[in-house]
Design a protein around this motif. Structure first.
Motif, PDB file in Angstrom:
ATOM      1  N   SER A 166       0.838  -1.195   0.000  1.00 39.07           N
ATOM      2  CA  SER A 166       0.000   0.000   0.000  1.00 39.07           C
ATOM      3  C   SER A 166       0.876   1.249   0.000  1.00 39.07           C
ATOM      4  CB  SER A 166      -0.931   0.018   1.213  1.00 39.07           C
ATOM      5  OG  SER A 166      -0.182   0.098   2.414  1.00 39.07           O
ATOM      6  N   SER A 167       0.362   2.312  -0.621  1.00 42.20           N
ATOM      7  CA  SER A 167       1.098   3.574  -0.715  1.00 42.20           C
ATOM      8  C   SER A 167       0.093   4.677  -1.001  1.00 42.20           C
ATOM      9  CB  SER A 167       2.152   3.501  -1.829  1.00 42.20           C
ATOM     10  OG  SER A 167       1.528   3.309  -3.093  1.00 42.20           O
ATOM     11  N   ASP A 168       0.593   5.852  -1.311  1.00 42.20           N
ATOM     12  CA  ASP A 168      -0.303   6.962  -1.635  1.00 42.20           C
ATOM     13  C   ASP A 168      -1.131   6.661  -2.875  1.00 42.20           C
ATOM     14  OD1 ASP A 168       0.663   8.362   0.510  1.00 42.20           O
ATOM     15  OD2 ASP A 168       2.146   9.489  -0.655  1.00 42.20           O
ATOM     16  N   SER A 169      -0.569   5.887  -3.786  1.00 41.95           N
ATOM     17  CA  SER A 169      -1.271   5.572  -5.036  1.00 41.95           C
ATOM     18  C   SER A 169      -1.968   4.211  -5.002  1.00 41.95           C
ATOM     19  CB  SER A 169      -0.287   5.608  -6.217  1.00 41.95           C
ATOM     20  OG  SER A 169       0.773   4.681  -6.016  1.00 41.95           O
ATOM     21  N   VAL A 170      -1.680   3.396  -3.999  1.00 38.74           N
ATOM     22  CA  VAL A 170      -2.299   2.073  -3.876  1.00 38.74           C
ATOM     23  C   VAL A 170      -3.099   2.043  -2.577  1.00 38.74           C
ATOM     24  CG1 VAL A 170      -1.936  -0.418  -3.745  1.00 38.74           C
ATOM     25  CG2 VAL A 170      -0.401   0.992  -5.134  1.00 38.74           C
ATOM     26  N   LYS A 171      -4.413   2.098  -2.715  1.00 37.10           N
ATOM     27  CA  LYS A 171      -5.286   2.162  -1.542  1.00 37.10           C
ATOM     28  C   LYS A 171      -5.431   0.801  -0.890  1.00 37.10           C
ATOM     29  CE  LYS A 171      -9.717   2.597  -2.162  1.00 37.10           C
ATOM     30  NZ  LYS A 171     -11.050   3.134  -2.498  1.00 37.10           N
ATOM     31  N   PHE A 172      -5.371   0.794   0.430  1.00 39.85           N
ATOM     32  CA  PHE A 172      -5.663  -0.407   1.201  1.00 39.85           C
ATOM     33  C   PHE A 172      -6.934  -0.157   1.998  1.00 39.85           C
ATOM     34  CE2 PHE A 172      -5.706  -2.677   5.210  1.00 39.85           C
ATOM     35  CZ  PHE A 172      -5.434  -3.982   4.835  1.00 39.85           C
ATOM     36  N   CYS A 173      -7.891  -1.060   1.911  1.00 43.47           N
ATOM     37  CA  CYS A 173      -9.116  -0.906   2.694  1.00 43.47           C
ATOM     38  C   CYS A 173      -9.544  -2.256   3.238  1.00 43.47           C
ATOM     39  CB  CYS A 173     -10.240  -0.275   1.871  1.00 43.47           C
ATOM     40  SG  CYS A 173     -10.740  -1.205   0.418  1.00 43.47           S
ATOM     41  N   ARG A 174     -10.227  -2.222   4.354  1.00 44.01           N
ATOM     42  CA  ARG A 174     -10.703  -3.442   5.003  1.00 44.01           C
ATOM     43  C   ARG A 174     -12.224  -3.419   5.030  1.00 44.01           C
ATOM     44  NH1 ARG A 174      -8.628  -7.378   8.420  1.00 44.01           N
ATOM     45  NH2 ARG A 174      -6.581  -6.386   8.445  1.00 44.01           N
ATOM     46  N   PHE A 175     -12.838  -4.461   4.469  1.00 44.82           N
ATOM     47  CA  PHE A 175     -14.285  -4.550   4.402  1.00 44.82           C
ATOM     48  C   PHE A 175     -14.806  -5.443   5.512  1.00 44.82           C
ATOM     49  CE2 PHE A 175     -16.074  -3.240   0.080  1.00 44.82           C
ATOM     50  CZ  PHE A 175     -15.174  -2.201  -0.030  1.00 44.82           C
ATOM     51  N   THR A 176     -15.894  -5.029   6.114  1.00 42.94           N
ATOM     52  CA  THR A 176     -16.622  -5.861   7.074  1.00 42.94           C
ATOM     53  C   THR A 176     -18.063  -5.948   6.606  1.00 42.94           C
ATOM     54  OG1 THR A 176     -17.122  -3.937   8.459  1.00 42.94           O
ATOM     55  CG2 THR A 176     -15.132  -5.201   8.996  1.00 42.94           C
ATOM     56  N   LYS A 177     -18.793  -6.915   7.133  1.00 36.81           N
ATOM     57  CA  LYS A 177     -20.211  -7.023   6.814  1.00 36.81           C
ATOM     58  C   LYS A 177     -20.912  -5.747   7.257  1.00 36.81           C
ATOM     59  CE  LYS A 177     -20.477 -11.192   5.073  1.00 36.81           C
ATOM     60  NZ  LYS A 177     -20.947 -11.451   3.688  1.00 36.81           N
ATOM     61  N   ASN A 178     -21.556  -5.081   6.312  1.00 37.20           N
ATOM     62  CA  ASN A 178     -22.146  -3.785   6.613  1.00 37.20           C
ATOM     63  C   ASN A 178     -23.520  -3.963   7.248  1.00 37.20           C
ATOM     64  OD1 ASN A 178     -22.904  -1.117   6.712  1.00 37.20           O
ATOM     65  ND2 ASN A 178     -22.146  -0.642   4.660  1.00 37.20           N
ATOM     66  N   LYS A 179     -23.513  -4.278   8.546  1.00 34.31           N
ATOM     67  CA  LYS A 179     -24.766  -4.470   9.259  1.00 34.31           C
ATOM     68  C   LYS A 179     -25.495  -3.143   9.448  1.00 34.31           C
ATOM     69  CE  LYS A 179     -23.083  -8.522  11.781  1.00 34.31           C
ATOM     70  NZ  LYS A 179     -22.824  -9.114  13.109  1.00 34.31           N
ATOM     71  N   LEU A 180     -24.732  -2.024   9.433  1.00 31.39           N
ATOM     72  CA  LEU A 180     -25.338  -0.726   9.670  1.00 31.39           C
ATOM     73  C   LEU A 180     -26.376  -0.398   8.613  1.00 31.39           C
ATOM     74  CD1 LEU A 180     -25.357   1.841  11.389  1.00 31.39           C
ATOM     75  CD2 LEU A 180     -23.565   2.763   9.894  1.00 31.39           C
ATOM     76  N   SER A 181     -26.087  -0.734   7.350  1.00 30.09           N
ATOM     77  CA  SER A 181     -27.037  -0.429   6.285  1.00 30.09           C
ATOM     78  C   SER A 181     -28.321  -1.227   6.450  1.00 30.09           C
ATOM     79  CB  SER A 181     -26.409  -0.718   4.914  1.00 30.09           C
ATOM     80  OG  SER A 181     -26.129  -2.094   4.766  1.00 30.09           O
ATOM     81  N   HIS A 182     -28.200  -2.489   6.915  1.00 31.02           N
ATOM     82  CA  HIS A 182     -29.394  -3.308   7.130  1.00 31.02           C
ATOM     83  C   HIS A 182     -30.219  -2.767   8.302  1.00 31.02           C
ATOM     84  CE1 HIS A 182     -28.215  -6.345   4.222  1.00 31.02           C
ATOM     85  NE2 HIS A 182     -27.006  -6.336   4.740  1.00 31.02           N
ATOM     86  N   VAL A 183     -29.536  -2.323   9.360  1.00 29.55           N
ATOM     87  CA  VAL A 183     -30.233  -1.710  10.486  1.00 29.55           C
ATOM     88  C   VAL A 183     -30.935  -0.440  10.032  1.00 29.55           C
ATOM     89  CG1 VAL A 183     -29.932  -0.582  12.725  1.00 29.55           C
ATOM     90  CG2 VAL A 183     -28.669  -2.682  12.207  1.00 29.55           C
ATOM     91  N   PHE A 184     -30.228   0.366   9.227  1.00 33.53           N
ATOM     92  CA  PHE A 184     -30.804   1.607   8.712  1.00 33.53           C
ATOM     93  C   PHE A 184     -32.058   1.337   7.892  1.00 33.53           C
ATOM     94  CE2 PHE A 184     -31.061   4.395   4.952  1.00 33.53           C
ATOM     95  CZ  PHE A 184     -31.359   5.594   5.579  1.00 33.53           C
ATOM     96  N   LEU A 185     -31.980   0.352   7.006  1.00 37.54           N
ATOM     97  CA  LEU A 185     -33.135   0.037   6.168  1.00 37.54           C
ATOM     98  C   LEU A 185     -34.289  -0.521   6.993  1.00 37.54           C
ATOM     99  CD1 LEU A 185     -31.438  -1.493   3.009  1.00 37.54           C
ATOM    100  CD2 LEU A 185     -32.779   0.591   3.095  1.00 37.54           C
TER     101      LEU A 185
END
Length: 203
Positions: A166-185
């Motif tokens: 990872s670097s300024d030009s190579v993004k690193f991201c970590r995904f988790t199960k997005n329970k928040l969107s289901h709660v919101f809906l």
């Protein structure tokens, strides 16, 4: 340090990879939430008018089925479709061998082989069950967590990749199960039904 990994890609790995890839495109993900919200609103209005007019007929099933499809059916059908692709594409079933050090990644199986340098990596996405090292917008090396002895070994590998690739030009991201969107809906669904009921009760 060098990692040498050997693993199969299971159907669960393939389905999760496609799910993460879809969610990675945030515009599409938010459009899906907006669509589900619209479906909830329309279905609530349809159900209210039918209940108010005492039309407890088969037509009441239609908006309920629409809502059910919006929340559950789409994913079930999508997984069934992707499952058929996995079953029919024998190239996915090949034993993969991946070698990765601080600067290079190689992947090979009985069908193909590929060598990548650090400069060719465009994005890194990690989740609970795997890590995806992208070298284009739609292509990546899929490394599942079951390629390691335990969760700690997998997390150590994820940190190794993050530190070295990872670097300024190579993004690193970590995904988790997005329970928040289901709660919101879920909350939104309740608010919409309640609001529609109150509004039409006062008119």
């Amino acid at each position: 340090m060098e990692y040498k990994l050997s693993y199969d890609i299971t159907k669960e790995d393939y389905l999760e990879y496609n799910d993460v890839h879809a969610r990675k495109t945030m515009s599409s993900y938010f459009m899906l939430i907006a669509l589900k919200t619209f479906v909830v609103l329309c279905s609530a209005i349809m159900i209210y008018f039918q209940v108010r007019s005492h039309q407890f007929t088969y037509s009441l099933i239609i908006p309920i089925l629409i809502m059910g499809y919006a929340f559950f059916g789409r994913k079930l059908l999508r997984n069934k479709y992707l499952g058929k692709i996995y079953d029919s594409n024998k190239n996915i079933h090949q034993q993969n061998e991946v070698t990765i050090d601080e600067n290079n990644i190689s992947e090979k199986n009985s069908v193909s082989s590929m060598n990548l340098t650090k400069d060719q990596i465009t994005e890194i996405v990690a989740c609970k069950n795997g890590i995806y090292i992208y070298f284009s917008k739609v292509q990546s090396i899929l490394i599942p967590s079951h390629a390691f002895e335990n969760d700690q070994a997998f997390e150590t590998f994820v940190e190794f990749v993050r530190t070295n690739y990872s670097s300024d030009s190579v993004k690193f991201c970590r995904f988790t199960k997005n329970k928040l969107s289901h709660v919101f809906l879920g909350i939104l669904t309740g608010i919409v039904f309640f609001s529609v009921f109150i509004y039409f009760s006062m008119h």
